[in-house]
Scaffold this motif. Structure first.
Motif, PDB file in Angstrom:
ATOM      1  N   ILE A 128      41.953-112.303  66.789  1.00  0.00           N
ATOM      2  CA  ILE A 128      42.197-110.935  67.244  1.00  0.00           C
ATOM      3  C   ILE A 128      43.592-110.911  67.855  1.00  0.00           C
ATOM      4  O   ILE A 128      43.896-111.725  68.740  1.00  0.00           O
ATOM      5  CB  ILE A 128      41.152-110.484  68.292  1.00  0.00           C
ATOM      6  N   ALA A 129      44.447-110.021  67.365  1.00  0.00           N
ATOM      7  CA  ALA A 129      45.800-109.830  67.897  1.00  0.00           C
ATOM      8  C   ALA A 129      45.867-108.405  68.430  1.00  0.00           C
ATOM      9  O   ALA A 129      46.047-107.450  67.680  1.00  0.00           O
ATOM     10  CB  ALA A 129      46.839-110.069  66.809  1.00  0.00           C
ATOM     11  N   HIS A 130      45.694-108.267  69.747  1.00  0.00           N
ATOM     12  CA  HIS A 130      45.544-106.968  70.427  1.00  0.00           C
ATOM     13  C   HIS A 130      46.856-106.595  71.108  1.00  0.00           C
ATOM     14  O   HIS A 130      47.315-107.286  72.021  1.00  0.00           O
ATOM     15  CB  HIS A 130      44.402-107.093  71.437  1.00  0.00           C
ATOM     16  N   ASN A 131      47.466-105.503  70.668  1.00  0.00           N
ATOM     17  CA  ASN A 131      48.774-105.074  71.166  1.00  0.00           C
ATOM     18  C   ASN A 131      48.648-104.567  72.607  1.00  0.00           C
ATOM     19  O   ASN A 131      48.106-103.491  72.844  1.00  0.00           O
ATOM     20  CB  ASN A 131      49.348-103.987  70.261  1.00  0.00           C
ATOM     21  N   ILE A 132      49.158-105.359  73.560  1.00  0.00           N
ATOM     22  CA  ILE A 132      49.039-104.988  74.970  1.00  0.00           C
ATOM     23  C   ILE A 132      50.235-104.169  75.462  1.00  0.00           C
ATOM     24  O   ILE A 132      50.317-103.847  76.651  1.00  0.00           O
ATOM     25  CB  ILE A 132      48.796-106.226  75.865  1.00  0.00           C
ATOM     26  N   ASP A 133      51.126-103.805  74.543  1.00  0.00           N
ATOM     27  CA  ASP A 133      52.137-102.808  74.880  1.00  0.00           C
ATOM     28  C   ASP A 133      51.577-101.401  74.659  1.00  0.00           C
ATOM     29  O   ASP A 133      52.083-100.432  75.218  1.00  0.00           O
ATOM     30  CB  ASP A 133      53.404-102.992  74.040  1.00  0.00           C
ATOM     31  N   LEU A 134      50.518-101.289  73.840  1.00  0.00           N
ATOM     32  CA  LEU A 134      49.922 -99.986  73.526  1.00  0.00           C
ATOM     33  C   LEU A 134      48.518 -99.798  74.100  1.00  0.00           C
ATOM     34  O   LEU A 134      48.023 -98.679  74.165  1.00  0.00           O
ATOM     35  CB  LEU A 134      49.861 -99.792  72.009  1.00  0.00           C
ATOM     36  N   ALA A 135      47.860-100.882  74.483  1.00  0.00           N
ATOM     37  CA  ALA A 135      46.490-100.795  74.997  1.00  0.00           C
ATOM     38  C   ALA A 135      46.328-101.819  76.119  1.00  0.00           C
ATOM     39  O   ALA A 135      47.048-102.817  76.149  1.00  0.00           O
ATOM     40  CB  ALA A 135      45.485-101.071  73.875  1.00  0.00           C
ATOM     41  N   PRO A 136      45.386-101.593  77.023  1.00  0.00           N
ATOM     42  CA  PRO A 136      45.197-102.543  78.124  1.00  0.00           C
ATOM     43  C   PRO A 136      44.702-103.913  77.650  1.00  0.00           C
ATOM     44  O   PRO A 136      43.988-104.023  76.655  1.00  0.00           O
ATOM     45  CB  PRO A 136      44.116-101.889  78.996  1.00  0.00           C
ATOM     46  N   ARG A 137      45.104-104.928  78.385  1.00  0.00           N
ATOM     47  CA  ARG A 137      44.637-106.302  78.167  1.00  0.00           C
ATOM     48  C   ARG A 137      43.162-106.397  78.554  1.00  0.00           C
ATOM     49  O   ARG A 137      42.708-105.696  79.462  1.00  0.00           O
ATOM     50  CB  ARG A 137      45.476-107.227  79.048  1.00  0.00           C
ATOM     51  N   ASP A 175      51.307-113.566  72.357  1.00  0.00           N
ATOM     52  CA  ASP A 175      52.454-113.566  71.449  1.00  0.00           C
ATOM     53  C   ASP A 175      53.442-112.563  72.040  1.00  0.00           C
ATOM     54  O   ASP A 175      53.164-111.371  72.070  1.00  0.00           O
ATOM     55  CB  ASP A 175      52.006-113.156  70.052  1.00  0.00           C
ATOM     56  N   ASP A 176      54.569-113.060  72.529  1.00  0.00           N
ATOM     57  CA  ASP A 176      55.560-112.200  73.173  1.00  0.00           C
ATOM     58  C   ASP A 176      56.749-111.909  72.268  1.00  0.00           C
ATOM     59  O   ASP A 176      57.756-111.359  72.723  1.00  0.00           O
ATOM     60  CB  ASP A 176      56.062-112.842  74.474  1.00  0.00           C
ATOM     61  N   ASP A 177      56.656-112.271  70.999  1.00  0.00           N
ATOM     62  CA  ASP A 177      57.739-112.027  70.043  1.00  0.00           C
ATOM     63  C   ASP A 177      57.606-110.595  69.524  1.00  0.00           C
ATOM     64  O   ASP A 177      56.684-110.287  68.772  1.00  0.00           O
ATOM     65  CB  ASP A 177      57.653-113.043  68.903  1.00  0.00           C
ATOM     66  N   GLY A 178      58.498-109.707  69.932  1.00  0.00           N
ATOM     67  CA  GLY A 178      58.378-108.284  69.566  1.00  0.00           C
ATOM     68  C   GLY A 178      57.362-107.625  70.471  1.00  0.00           C
ATOM     69  O   GLY A 178      57.344-107.849  71.679  1.00  0.00           O
ATOM     70  N   SER A 179      56.469-106.812  69.894  1.00  0.00           N
ATOM     71  CA  SER A 179      55.390-106.212  70.685  1.00  0.00           C
ATOM     72  C   SER A 179      54.485-107.328  71.194  1.00  0.00           C
ATOM     73  O   SER A 179      54.146-108.247  70.455  1.00  0.00           O
ATOM     74  CB  SER A 179      54.570-105.254  69.824  1.00  0.00           C
ATOM     75  N   ARG A 180      54.072-107.218  72.454  1.00  0.00           N
ATOM     76  CA  ARG A 180      53.233-108.267  73.046  1.00  0.00           C
ATOM     77  C   ARG A 180      51.781-108.117  72.578  1.00  0.00           C
ATOM     78  O   ARG A 180      51.251-107.015  72.525  1.00  0.00           O
ATOM     79  CB  ARG A 180      53.301-108.186  74.570  1.00  0.00           C
ATOM     80  N   HIS A 181      51.172-109.247  72.225  1.00  0.00           N
ATOM     81  CA  HIS A 181      49.789-109.259  71.756  1.00  0.00           C
ATOM     82  C   HIS A 181      48.963-110.291  72.516  1.00  0.00           C
ATOM     83  O   HIS A 181      49.375-111.449  72.635  1.00  0.00           O
ATOM     84  CB  HIS A 181      49.718-109.584  70.257  1.00  0.00           C
ATOM     85  N   GLN A 182      47.807-109.850  73.011  1.00  0.00           N
ATOM     86  CA  GLN A 182      46.808-110.765  73.549  1.00  0.00           C
ATOM     87  C   GLN A 182      46.083-111.354  72.347  1.00  0.00           C
ATOM     88  O   GLN A 182      45.682-110.616  71.443  1.00  0.00           O
ATOM     89  CB  GLN A 182      45.830-110.009  74.456  1.00  0.00           C
ATOM     90  N   ARG A 183      45.910-112.677  72.328  1.00  0.00           N
ATOM     91  CA  ARG A 183      45.317-113.320  71.150  1.00  0.00           C
ATOM     92  C   ARG A 183      44.126-114.181  71.548  1.00  0.00           C
ATOM     93  O   ARG A 183      44.182-114.902  72.543  1.00  0.00           O
ATOM     94  CB  ARG A 183      46.351-114.189  70.442  1.00  0.00           C
ATOM     95  N   PHE A 184      43.066-114.083  70.747  1.00  0.00           N
ATOM     96  CA  PHE A 184      41.894-114.935  70.943  1.00  0.00           C
ATOM     97  C   PHE A 184      41.147-115.027  69.627  1.00  0.00           C
ATOM     98  O   PHE A 184      41.333-114.208  68.720  1.00  0.00           O
ATOM     99  CB  PHE A 184      40.997-114.422  72.074  1.00  0.00           C
ATOM    100  N   ILE A 185      40.323-116.057  69.512  1.00  0.00           N
ATOM    101  CA  ILE A 185      39.561-116.297  68.282  1.00  0.00           C
ATOM    102  C   ILE A 185      38.104-115.987  68.547  1.00  0.00           C
ATOM    103  O   ILE A 185      37.523-116.434  69.548  1.00  0.00           O
ATOM    104  CB  ILE A 185      39.743-117.746  67.798  1.00  0.00           C
TER     105      ILE A 185
END
Length: 153
Positions: free
Chosen positions: A95-104, A74-84
């Motif tokens: 899971i919506a993991h903010n990859i602007d604040l933490a590693p992918r 999800d690249d809208d705003g803060s980037r999030h790695q997403r998986f179920i």
């Protein structure tokens, strides 16, 4: 006051203080041994199941699950790695993991296990867990993901 009476009064004072302290320790002490990481994850599944059933949000949860689907970031705003993930209860969570604040989580694939600590938000599909990273402002509990022996936060 006689010496004998003073000694008796002092003994009673210590006995009462010891009873108060013992009672306070009994109330404040945990009822059993601290849960291991696996036990914490199992109790998190119960919490998530109840949160989903009761349409509750804003809960800090800890559990683990199997990756069943990778989604585009999800690249809208803060980037999030997403998986179920599918939990042991059968419930699924996004899971919506903010990859602007933490590693992918590099190399993540379906069938692998991910443990998590974050904030649960209810939705009809099973819910979303976010805040799986540290809080730079220090106002929110820090979350994390664990994958292949590494903690991401």
């Amino acid at each position: 006051m006689g010496m004998r009476r003073r000694a008796l009064l002092l003994s009673l004072t210590f006995a009462v203080a010891a009873l108060v302290l013992a009672g306070a320790l009994a109330v404040l002490a945990p009822s059993g041994p601290a849960p291991s990481a696996g036990e914490g994850a199992r109790s998190g599944v119960v919490t998530l199941r109840e949160a989903y059933r009761e349409h509750r949000s804003g809960l800090q949860v800890e559990a683990r699950g199997e990756v069943i689907r990778l989604l585009p970031d999800d690249d809208d705003g803060s980037r999030h790695q997403r998986f179920i993930l599918r939990l042991s209860s059968g419930q699924t969570v996004l899971i919506a993991h903010n990859i602007d604040l933490a590693p992918r989580l590099e190399g993540l694939r379906p069938g692998e296990t991910v443990a998590f600590f974050g904030e649960y938000e209810w939705n009809p599909e099973g819910g979303v867990v976010h805040w799986t990273h540290h809080d730079p402002g220090g106002d929110h509990p820090g979350g994390w993901l664990e994958y292949q022996g590494r903690r991401y936060h």
